[in-house]
Enzyme design. Structure first.
Site, PDB file in Angstrom:
ATOM      1  N   GLY A  11      16.189  23.464  -1.116  1.00  0.00           N
ATOM      2  CA  GLY A  11      17.278  24.186  -0.443  1.00  0.00           C
ATOM      3  C   GLY A  11      16.732  25.321   0.401  1.00  0.00           C
ATOM      4  CB  ALA A  12      13.358  25.858   1.660  1.00  0.00           C
ATOM      5  CB  SER A  39      17.919  19.638  12.758  1.00  0.00           C
ATOM      6  OG  SER A  39      19.202  20.010  12.352  1.00  0.00           O
ATOM      7  CG  ASN A  89      17.288  28.083  -3.656  1.00  0.00           C
ATOM      8  OD1 ASN A  89      17.897  29.087  -4.038  1.00  0.00           O
ATOM      9  ND2 ASN A  89      17.544  27.506  -2.476  1.00  0.00           N
ATOM     10  CB  SER A 139      24.649  31.415 -10.957  1.00  0.00           C
ATOM     11  OG  SER A 139      25.784  32.212 -10.690  1.00  0.00           O
ATOM     12  CE1 TYR A 152      26.782  27.354  -8.395  1.00  0.00           C
ATOM     13  CE2 TYR A 152      27.755  29.255  -9.475  1.00  0.00           C
ATOM     14  CZ  TYR A 152      26.760  28.706  -8.689  1.00  0.00           C
ATOM     15  OH  TYR A 152      25.746  29.507  -8.208  1.00  0.00           O
ATOM     16  CB  ALA A 154      29.527  23.154 -16.679  1.00  0.00           C
ATOM     17  CE  LYS A 156      23.632  27.385  -9.834  1.00  0.00           C
ATOM     18  NZ  LYS A 156      22.332  27.172  -9.171  1.00  0.00           N
ATOM     19  CB  ILE A 185      22.615  36.543  -2.932  1.00  0.00           C
ATOM     20  CG1 ILE A 185      22.197  36.735  -4.403  1.00  0.00           C
ATOM     21  CG2 ILE A 185      21.450  36.801  -1.974  1.00  0.00           C
ATOM     22  CD1 ILE A 185      21.752  38.124  -4.791  1.00  0.00           C
TER      23      ILE A 185
HETATM   24  P1  NAD Z   1      23.381  28.202   0.865  1.00  0.00           P
HETATM   25  O1  NAD Z   1      24.557  27.287   0.889  1.00  0.00           O
HETATM   26  O2  NAD Z   1      23.387  29.382   1.785  1.00  0.00           O
HETATM   27  O3  NAD Z   1      22.042  27.377   1.106  1.00  0.00           O
HETATM   28  C1  NAD Z   1      21.790  26.250   0.271  1.00  0.00           C
HETATM   29  C2  NAD Z   1      20.770  25.319   0.897  1.00  0.00           C
HETATM   30  O4  NAD Z   1      20.642  24.201   0.003  1.00  0.00           O
HETATM   31  C3  NAD Z   1      21.220  24.757   2.245  1.00  0.00           C
HETATM   32  O5  NAD Z   1      20.147  24.804   3.164  1.00  0.00           O
HETATM   33  C4  NAD Z   1      21.640  23.325   1.926  1.00  0.00           C
HETATM   34  O6  NAD Z   1      21.449  22.423   3.011  1.00  0.00           O
HETATM   35  C5  NAD Z   1      20.725  22.986   0.759  1.00  0.00           C
HETATM   36  N1  NAD Z   1      21.254  21.907  -0.079  1.00  0.00           N
HETATM   37  C6  NAD Z   1      22.524  21.729  -0.540  1.00  0.00           C
HETATM   38  N2  NAD Z   1      22.614  20.585  -1.236  1.00  0.00           N
HETATM   39  C7  NAD Z   1      21.366  20.018  -1.233  1.00  0.00           C
HETATM   40  C8  NAD Z   1      20.830  18.828  -1.778  1.00  0.00           C
HETATM   41  N3  NAD Z   1      21.588  17.942  -2.462  1.00  0.00           N
HETATM   42  N4  NAD Z   1      19.523  18.565  -1.578  1.00  0.00           N
HETATM   43  C9  NAD Z   1      18.743  19.437  -0.875  1.00  0.00           C
HETATM   44  N5  NAD Z   1      19.201  20.566  -0.317  1.00  0.00           N
HETATM   45  C10 NAD Z   1      20.504  20.856  -0.502  1.00  0.00           C
HETATM   46  O7  NAD Z   1      23.245  28.671  -0.676  1.00  0.00           O
HETATM   47  P2  NAD Z   1      22.635  30.018  -1.302  1.00  0.00           P
HETATM   48  O8  NAD Z   1      23.723  31.014  -1.409  1.00  0.00           O
HETATM   49  O9  NAD Z   1      21.362  30.354  -0.616  1.00  0.00           O
HETATM   50  O10 NAD Z   1      22.338  29.516  -2.803  1.00  0.00           O
HETATM   51  C11 NAD Z   1      21.073  29.026  -3.192  1.00  0.00           C
HETATM   52  C12 NAD Z   1      21.050  28.881  -4.716  1.00  0.00           C
HETATM   53  O11 NAD Z   1      21.338  30.137  -5.322  1.00  0.00           O
HETATM   54  C13 NAD Z   1      22.089  27.901  -5.278  1.00  0.00           C
HETATM   55  O12 NAD Z   1      21.544  27.212  -6.383  1.00  0.00           O
HETATM   56  C14 NAD Z   1      23.211  28.820  -5.745  1.00  0.00           C
HETATM   57  O13 NAD Z   1      23.979  28.247  -6.776  1.00  0.00           O
HETATM   58  C15 NAD Z   1      22.391  30.002  -6.245  1.00  0.00           C
HETATM   59  N6  NAD Z   1      23.168  31.243  -6.298  1.00  0.00           N
HETATM   60  C16 NAD Z   1      23.645  31.808  -5.162  1.00  0.00           C
HETATM   61  C17 NAD Z   1      24.359  32.997  -5.234  1.00  0.00           C
HETATM   62  C18 NAD Z   1      24.897  33.690  -4.018  1.00  0.00           C
HETATM   63  O14 NAD Z   1      25.684  34.655  -4.187  1.00  0.00           O
HETATM   64  N7  NAD Z   1      24.515  33.292  -2.820  1.00  0.00           N
HETATM   65  C19 NAD Z   1      24.615  33.570  -6.494  1.00  0.00           C
HETATM   66  C20 NAD Z   1      24.113  32.954  -7.637  1.00  0.00           C
HETATM   67  C21 NAD Z   1      23.381  31.775  -7.526  1.00  0.00           C
END
Ligand code: NAD
Length: 246
Positions: A11-12, A39, A89, A139, A152, A154, A156, A185
């Protein structure tokens, strides 16, 4: 600290994953960026490589599919020879009231957020050497409840349990397994899912009185991926500006 080491970050392409990939690359790690969004992921890999001078490779991967995950780990080994750090991630957080959740909604969140951690960690652990590190992004929703996010929460909570069990199994191989539980975040995913009113409401929950930044999570990942945390395993580290303290 990380020279000649190789990391996979799932998820980078954006958000927290991008911040983690950038922070590891700044520490001279070779980084394999994995994301479904081909992309955006290629663009991110090029940007990070340019900014840091570390080698970055983009791999299209749906982390809920075993075939994609096996190809991801194979690519890391083919490109760089070793895999030292895995950061689980990638995740999704679609909100829906419990009584409206379909079986498909449930399966999707569990597959992307939890099954992926099983698939990636197993494929990685098979090729990792002693001293390697697995860090999963959980999370605070694994620790406290959120309406509309039962699936969600469940998924995490599952990561936290898995982190402890896997840490035990991989201790003889000297692989550390830990998780980070972020609070709110600022990321594209959060921007898409929360309106300004909801964000303002959430800020009242945060003693630090600001949303976290991807760097706040990335700093904790760099620590857990470094030899400085060699004696820490099976832990869930909360990075939430104090949200869950009361
Ligand atoms: P985001 O939606 O901004 O980015 C997520 C990335 O993951 C995207 O680039 C997306 O294309 C990719 N992705 C989604 N499904 C995928 C799959 N099946 N295979 C490969 N890539 C995939 O999300 P974020 O806010 O950066 O969250 C990242 C992680 O942090 C997640 O696990 C989320 O649950 C966790 N998290 C986020 C927050 C927050 O407040 N942002 C809080 C707690 C936990």
């Amino acid at each position: 600290m990380f020279k000649n080491k190789t990391a996979i970050v799932t998820g980078a392409a954006k958000g927290i994953g991008y911040g983690i990939a950038l922070a590891l690359a700044k520490e001279r790690t070779n980084v394999v960026l994995a994301d479904m969004d081909e992309s955006a992921n290629e663009k991110s890999a090029k940007e990070i490589e340019k900014e840091t001078g570390s080698k970055c490779v983009a791999v299209k991967c749906d982390v809920s599919k075993k075939e994609d995950v096996d190809n991801l780990v194979k690519t890391a080994i083919n490109e760089f020879g070793t895999l030292d750090i895995l950061v689980n991630n990638a995740g999704i957080f679609p909100s829906k009231p419990f009584l409206e959740l379909t079986e498909t909604d449930w399966d999707k969140v569990i597959d992307v957020n939890l099954k992926s951690v099983f698939l990636c960690s197993q494929a990685a652990a098979k090729v990792m050497r002693d001293g390697s590190k697995i860090v999963s992004i959980s999370s605070i929703a694994s620790l406290v409840g959120f309406e509309g996010l039962t699936h969600y929460c469940a998924s995490k909570g599952g990561i936290n349990g898995m982190t402890r069990a896997l840490a035990l199994e991989l201790a003889p191989k000297k692989i550390n397994v830990n998780a980070i539980a972020p609070g709110l975040i600022g990321t594209p995913g959060v921007d898409a899912g929360l309106n300004d009113e909801a964000k303002k409401q959430m800020l009242t929950m945060i003693p630090w009185n600001r949303m976290g930044l991807p760097e706040d999570i990335a700093n904790a990942v760099v620590f857990l991926a470094s030899p400085q945390s060699d004696y820490i395993t099976g832990q869930v580290i909360v990075v939430d500006g104090g949200w869950t303290l009361r």
